[in-house]
Each structure stands twice: as structure tokens, then as C-alpha cells.
Motif scaffolding. Structure first.
Motif, short mmCIF file in Angstrom:
data_model
loop_
_atom_site.label_atom_id
_atom_site.label_comp_id
_atom_site.label_asym_id
_atom_site.label_seq_id
_atom_site.Cartn_x
_atom_site.Cartn_y
_atom_site.Cartn_z
N ARG A 93 -4.08 5.29 4.34
CA ARG A 93 -3.63 4.08 3.65
C ARG A 93 -4.41 3.92 2.35
NH1 ARG A 93 -4.49 -0.46 7.87
NH2 ARG A 93 -3.24 -1.66 6.43
N LEU A 95 -1.63 8.47 9.31
CA LEU A 95 -1.35 8.16 7.91
C LEU A 95 -2.62 7.66 7.22
CD1 LEU A 95 1.93 6.14 8.52
CD2 LEU A 95 1.77 8.53 7.84
N ASN A 155 -7.26 4.67 7.84
CA ASN A 155 -6.20 5.47 8.46
C ASN A 155 -5.52 4.63 9.52
OD1 ASN A 155 -7.82 7.39 7.09
ND2 ASN A 155 -7.07 8.98 8.43
N LYS A 156 -4.30 5.00 9.84
CA LYS A 156 -3.62 4.40 10.97
C LYS A 156 -2.69 5.43 11.57
CE LYS A 156 0.50 2.31 8.86
NZ LYS A 156 1.27 1.10 8.69
N SER A 158 0.92 5.76 13.25
CA SER A 158 2.20 5.08 13.45
C SER A 158 3.07 5.95 14.34
CB SER A 158 2.90 4.86 12.11
OG SER A 158 2.19 3.92 11.34
N GLU A 186 0.83 -1.20 0.00
CA GLU A 186 0.00 0.00 0.00
C GLU A 186 0.86 1.25 0.00
OE1 GLU A 186 -2.21 -0.66 3.59
OE2 GLU A 186 -0.65 0.20 4.86
N LYS A 187 0.18 2.38 -0.12
CA LYS A 187 0.81 3.68 0.06
C LYS A 187 0.38 4.21 1.41
CE LYS A 187 0.73 4.91 -4.83
NZ LYS A 187 -0.04 3.82 -5.42
N GLU A 188 1.32 4.70 2.20
CA GLU A 188 1.03 5.34 3.47
C GLU A 188 1.30 6.82 3.26
OE1 GLU A 188 2.38 1.58 6.27
OE2 GLU A 188 3.64 3.37 6.21
#
Length: 164
Positions: free
Chosen positions: A50, A48, A59-60, A62, A14-16
């Protein structure tokens, strides 16, 4: 039109995407110097977005740990045990995450605004006893140090294990 700065970490899956807004940066879990740990430490959380298969995947948040030496001269970037920005990444992906953290600490005006707001809030805080005043002064010194980080001040201490 208001253009926003963003940084993208392309992983295998994936792209973050980190969009540089104050609401996407948090500083927490400040730990003070003690006899067992001769350094100051806190966590930076980055929200971030995703993207997987060209679709929004959620979203996440980190995290990365920042450790500051007792003399406030050196900053060490460490990997937290949980929700690490470096987790499940190969060497190139980890290097992209390092580039993002480096940008955040050295060049990001948004990060500096977050830190400045924390400093202002701390200065306005009504402190009751000497212990609180001492902790606030130390926290102020560490936060003020974050406003003037240079390339030479940062050392990355990341486990560079290849997961792939």
C-alpha cells in the motif's frame, strides 16, 4: 537485472500494488462438494503493498473466493466477507481488481507455478485411507483445471455497490 511483473490498483486513497512473486500468492480454505453445496471452493490471497501520499503505508492481504462448478467447466469469482480485494472500492476500482484477478487466473505464469507446486506436493503426500485419497484426487482435478483457465471460463459475481 530481474524485472518483476506488477499490477497497480489506484483507489481514491492509495495505490495497492501486487508484485507477481510466488510468495505473494496463497491458495487456502479448500472446500469440497457436498449435498448442500454442489461446487468446489477455495480462497486466493494476494499480498499487496500500500502506497499513500507517495509513501509506504504497509502491506495487506486481500482475498477472493473461487468457486468451481461440479463438472469443473466454470469458475465463479466471489467476494469474501472479510479482507475482500473488492472492499471499499467504487465501480472503476472494482473493475481494476477484476482485471487483476482475471490476469492472475488466465495469464499469470507465477500463479500457474504456485498451482503446479501444490499439485506436486499433493501427489507426494502419503495418504492413509480411502477418504484421503478421494479428497486428494478431487483437489488434484480442481488444481489441474486452474492450469488451463480461459477467458470464457470465468464469471465474476461481485456486489457492485458504490461506496463513494
Amino acid at each position: 537485472m530481474n524485472m518483476l511483473e506488477s499490477k497497480v490498483i489506484q483507489t481514491r486513497f492509495e495505490k495497492e500494488i501486487f508484485i507477481e512473486e510466488k510468495s505473494n500468492i496463497s491458495i487456502s480454505e479448500f472446500r469440497f462438494l457436498d449435498k448442500n453445496a454442489p461446487f468446489y471452493e477455495f480462497m486466493i490471497g494476494l499480498d499487496l503493498i500500500r502506497i499513500r501520499d507517495n509513501e509506504y503505508y504497509g502491506n495487506k492481504t486481500s482475498y477472493v473466493i473461487i468457486r468451481v462448478s461440479e463438472d469443473l467447466q466454470s469458475l465463479f469469482v466471489l467476494e469474501p466477507d472479510l479482507q475482500s480485494i473488492f472492499a471499499i472500492k467504487n465501480k472503476q476500482e472494482i473493475e481494476a481488481a477484476i482485471e487483476l484477478i482475471h490476469y492472475l487466473l488466465v495469464d499469470s505464469q507465477t500463479f500457474k507455478q504456485v498451482v503446479s507446486e501444490m499439485i506436486s506436493t499433493l501427489k507426494r503426500k502419503n495418504l492413509i485411507n480411502g477418504f484421503e485419497v478421494k479428497e486428494a484426487n478431487v483437489k488434484l482435478a480442481v488444481l489441474e483445471r486452474l492450469l488451463n483457465v480461459s477467458n470464457e471460463d470465468i464469471e465474476f459475481m461481485i456486489r457492485m455497490e458504490n461506496i463513494a
